[in-house]
Design an enzyme around this catalytic site. Structure first.
Site, PDB file in Angstrom:
ATOM      1  N   GLY A  50       0.942  -0.809   0.216  1.00  0.00           N
ATOM      2  CA  GLY A  50      -0.482  -0.159  -0.163  1.00  0.00           C
ATOM      3  C   GLY A  50       0.711   1.306  -0.329  1.00  0.00           C
ATOM      4  N   GLU A 104       4.072   4.157   5.910  1.00  0.00           N
ATOM      5  CA  GLU A 104       2.205   3.525   6.201  1.00  0.00           C
ATOM      6  C   GLU A 104       1.078   4.388   4.856  1.00  0.00           C
ATOM      7  OE1 GLU A 104       0.742   1.332   6.517  1.00  0.00           O
ATOM      8  OE2 GLU A 104       1.443   0.251   8.469  1.00  0.00           O
ATOM      9  N   ASP A 105       0.060   3.673   4.194  1.00  0.00           N
ATOM     10  CA  ASP A 105      -0.177   4.990   3.551  1.00  0.00           C
ATOM     11  C   ASP A 105      -1.467   5.257   4.533  1.00  0.00           C
ATOM     12  OD1 ASP A 105      -0.663   1.783   4.413  1.00  0.00           O
ATOM     13  OD2 ASP A 105      -1.529   1.576   2.191  1.00  0.00           O
ATOM     14  N   ASP A 108      -5.309   2.412  10.587  1.00  0.00           N
ATOM     15  CA  ASP A 108      -6.624   2.377  10.939  1.00  0.00           C
ATOM     16  C   ASP A 108      -6.674   2.324  12.114  1.00  0.00           C
ATOM     17  OD1 ASP A 108      -9.431   1.411  10.409  1.00  0.00           O
ATOM     18  OD2 ASP A 108      -8.953   0.432   9.266  1.00  0.00           O
ATOM     19  N   LYS A 136      -7.122   7.476  10.789  1.00  0.00           N
ATOM     20  CA  LYS A 136      -8.482   7.427  10.383  1.00  0.00           C
ATOM     21  C   LYS A 136      -8.422   7.552  12.091  1.00  0.00           C
ATOM     22  CE  LYS A 136     -10.120   4.059   7.121  1.00  0.00           C
ATOM     23  NZ  LYS A 136     -10.372   2.801   6.438  1.00  0.00           N
ATOM     24  N   PHE A 157     -13.848   3.037   3.608  1.00  0.00           N
ATOM     25  CA  PHE A 157     -12.674   2.381   3.345  1.00  0.00           C
ATOM     26  C   PHE A 157     -13.021   3.142   2.265  1.00  0.00           C
ATOM     27  CE2 PHE A 157     -11.247  -1.145   0.130  1.00  0.00           C
ATOM     28  CZ  PHE A 157     -10.175  -1.412   0.820  1.00  0.00           C
ATOM     29  N   ILE A 158     -11.606   3.340   1.637  1.00  0.00           N
ATOM     30  CA  ILE A 158     -11.118   3.968   0.304  1.00  0.00           C
ATOM     31  C   ILE A 158      -9.612   3.527  -0.728  1.00  0.00           C
ATOM     32  CG2 ILE A 158     -11.160   6.370   2.017  1.00  0.00           C
ATOM     33  CD1 ILE A 158      -8.068   6.236   1.897  1.00  0.00           C
ATOM     34  N   ASP A 164      -5.512  -0.332  -1.932  1.00  0.00           N
ATOM     35  CA  ASP A 164      -6.482  -1.825  -2.852  1.00  0.00           C
ATOM     36  C   ASP A 164      -7.614  -1.530  -1.959  1.00  0.00           C
ATOM     37  OD1 ASP A 164      -5.095  -3.270  -1.003  1.00  0.00           O
ATOM     38  OD2 ASP A 164      -5.794  -4.621  -2.285  1.00  0.00           O
TER      39      ASP A 164
HETATM   40  P1  5GP Z   1      -4.735  -1.228  11.007  1.00  0.00           P
HETATM   41  O1  5GP Z   1      -3.689  -2.229  10.894  1.00  0.00           O
HETATM   42  O2  5GP Z   1      -4.385   0.435  11.485  1.00  0.00           O
HETATM   43  O3  5GP Z   1      -6.019  -0.766  11.042  1.00  0.00           O
HETATM   44  O4  5GP Z   1      -4.957  -0.757   9.315  1.00  0.00           O
HETATM   45  C1  5GP Z   1      -3.414  -0.397   8.768  1.00  0.00           C
HETATM   46  C2  5GP Z   1      -3.720  -1.302   6.828  1.00  0.00           C
HETATM   47  O5  5GP Z   1      -4.799  -1.781   6.471  1.00  0.00           O
HETATM   48  C3  5GP Z   1      -3.031  -0.766   5.872  1.00  0.00           C
HETATM   49  O6  5GP Z   1      -1.831  -0.610   6.318  1.00  0.00           O
HETATM   50  C4  5GP Z   1      -3.739  -0.752   5.108  1.00  0.00           C
HETATM   51  O7  5GP Z   1      -3.509  -1.913   4.355  1.00  0.00           O
HETATM   52  C5  5GP Z   1      -5.231  -1.270   5.757  1.00  0.00           C
HETATM   53  N1  5GP Z   1      -6.383  -0.626   5.140  1.00  0.00           N
HETATM   54  C6  5GP Z   1      -6.661   0.500   6.478  1.00  0.00           C
HETATM   55  N2  5GP Z   1      -7.762   1.503   5.753  1.00  0.00           N
HETATM   56  C7  5GP Z   1      -8.224   1.475   4.806  1.00  0.00           C
HETATM   57  C8  5GP Z   1      -9.041   2.304   3.829  1.00  0.00           C
HETATM   58  O8  5GP Z   1      -9.690   2.866   4.474  1.00  0.00           O
HETATM   59  N3  5GP Z   1      -8.738   1.757   2.400  1.00  0.00           N
HETATM   60  C9  5GP Z   1      -7.720  -0.329   1.915  1.00  0.00           C
HETATM   61  N4  5GP Z   1      -7.477   0.203   0.925  1.00  0.00           N
HETATM   62  N5  5GP Z   1      -6.665  -0.437   3.247  1.00  0.00           N
HETATM   63  C10 5GP Z   1      -6.657   0.002   4.262  1.00  0.00           C
END
Ligand code: 5GP
Length: 180
Positions: A50, A104-105, A108, A136, A157-158, A164
């Site tokens: 990502g 990081e992209d 969440d 977020k 969700f983006i 992706d």
């Molecule tokens: P976390 O572990 O913080 O919950 O999620 C981080 C990872 O989940 C990100 O690096 C990404 O790969 C994926 N992710 C979280 N939110 C989104 C979203 O809105 N869209 C997409 N495509 N991936 C997300």
């Protein structure tokens, strides 16, 4: 910008490319302020897949000597976080005794960066900073410090700009949000 269809879902325009780029300019300025003139060679850690587009844009704005290292993690299946972070590909170089800037992209729940910080400390990194293009805040529930944040977005969700939906949409120049 028009709607896009990926697999079974439709996404609508959300963040235009120009806005993404100005957020990256801001983040790069802050990192440069903190690292300019450093005598070590900090590691820029691209968390695949990502972050690949963001890392490319960020890297060319950094004006101190740095080393690009990658690794691949996954926690998402479709549009839901499974909460379990898996290392699909390990670190491409050692981080021992190095300063690491994680790129990081999107953050969440924070599960990914929480686990990643543990992994990096376990591998002997002497400092870990987090840089994320998107956050977020409504969902983020960890107390890992986010050193550099490009933009805050609502809990939706983006896709696009590297992100992706089941491997589609990474090549979109702008960011799109799921059209409910
Ligand atoms: P976390 O572990 O913080 O919950 O999620 C981080 C990872 O989940 C990100 O690096 C990404 O790969 C994926 N992710 C979280 N939110 C989104 C979203 O809105 N869209 C997409 N495509 N991936 C997300």
């Amino acid at each position: 910008m028009d709607h896009v269809k990926l697999h079974d879902k439709t996404f609508k325009p959300f963040i235009p490319y120009e806005k993404i780029i100005s957020a990256i300019d801001g983040v790069a300025d802050k990192i440069n302020q903190d690292f300019r003139g450093c005598t070590d060679v900090p590691i820029i850690l691209c968390v695949l897949n990502g972050s690949i587009v963001f890392t490319g844009e960020l890297l060319k704005r950094l004006d101190f000597p740095c080393q690009l290292v990658s690794m691949k993690l996954t926690s998402y299946e479709g549009t839901y976080s499974t909460g379990k972070v898996r290392q699909v590909m390990g670190l491409t170089a050692s981080v021992r005794d190095r300063r690491v800037i994680v790129v990081e992209d999107i953050v969440d729940t924070g599960n990914t960066i929480f686990d990643l910080c543990d992994i990096l400390k376990g591998e002997g990194a002497n400092e870990v900073r987090i840089c994320t293009l998107l956050l977020k805040p409504e969902v983020y529930k960890k107390d890992v410090k986010l050193d550099y944040v490009g933009m805050e977005i609502p809990n939706a969700f983006i896709v696009g700009f590297g992100l992706d939906y089941d491997e589609l949409g990474r090549n979109l120049k702008d960011i799109y949000v799921l059209d409910q």
